[in-house]
Design an enzyme around this catalytic site. Structure first.
Site: not given
Length: 273
Positions: A50-52
């Site tokens: 998962a990123t931002t």
């Protein structure tokens, strides 16, 4: 016999569900499953990440938003993943890092808070919630050392102080209170630049939503692991607000309108970068 069993259960009762599992069923903990803690990975595992995540305070509460993309190396693993979740009535949790472990950790944290409320008959303080989350992240340190790190962002409304508060963490479980706004994940440096320019004190909830959308647009522009609002598939960021009335997920029509406004403004401006 029944009375003896009941007495035994009462004697072993604890307000921490994680502590209960650690004592009686440690193999069920996401960071303590059989073979994980002692495994020595010869090569990095290809798992979705998962990123931002972005979070900020506004007049009367806090907001947290996350994009919908998960990546696995150079491949888009998912365009639909949700990374922001309500922890309880007055707090939310955003995840960055190894997606599978992060989602398991989120579910455990939700049960932890619900269990505490049932045992103690009251909500855990926001400070207490932040501390317990830090302890859970610390438990994941052996996996983090193998590259399976989880770095969440925690926000909530402090009912005793009447204000919204933000907390960030490192992989060791260190807890740090943030002020005004904060970001985590691969696109965080780009999102933070947008927040520094667009955030101001006493934003309304609607203005905070617009700022979060702008920040995620900027992150997606420069970070391939971050997905911006997808107007073709009608996929919008997951956005939660938390105030004195509790947590609320921002409706998709509002997110679509805010995203369209950003697109139109940038089109008119003729922005290339």
């Amino acid at each position: 016999m029944q009375e003896s069993t009941a007495n035994k259960v009462a004697a072993n009762a604890t307000s921490s569900f994680t502590e209960h599992l650690q004592r009686d069923r440690p193999e069920l903990l996401p960071f303590n499953r059989s073979g994980q803690g002692s495994a020595t990975a010869a090569a990095p595992l290809q798992v979705p990440h998962a990123t931002t995540i972005v979070a900020m305070s506004y007049n009367g509460g806090v907001l947290m938003a996350g994009d919908r993309r998960a990546t696995m190396g150079n491949v888009i693993a998912s365009r639909h993943i949700e990374k922001v979740f309500p922890a309880d009535r007055y707090s939310v949790l955003g995840i960055a890092g190894t997606a599978g472990i992060a989602i398991d950790l989120t579910r455990l944290f939700q049960v932890e808070l619900e269990h505490y409320e049932k045992i103690e008959g009251t909500l855990l303080s926001l400070e207490g919630k932040a501390n317990r989350l830090g302890a859970m992240i610390r438990g994941n340190l052996p996996l983090a050392m193998q590259g399976l790190a989880v770095v969440p962002l925690f926000a909530g409304f402090d009912t005793s102080a009447g204000v919204g508060r933000l907390f960030s963490y490192d992989v060791t479980g260190g807890r740090y209170e943030e002020h005004e706004h904060h970001t985590v994940g691969s696109g965080s440096v780009f999102a933070r630049g947008a927040l520094k320019k667009l955030w101001r004190p006493n934003l309304s909830a609607e203005e905070a939503v617009a700022v979060a959308i702008e920040a995620l647009f900027d992150a997606a522009d420069d970070d391939s692991a971050t997905g911006g609002p997808d107007t073709v598939r009608k996929l919008w960021p997951v956005v939660y607000t938390v105030d004195s009335t509790g947590t609320r997920r921002v409706a998709e029509p509002q997110l679509a309108a805010a995203s369209q406004h950003v697109i139109e403004a940038r089109t008119i401006a003729g922005r290339e970068a």
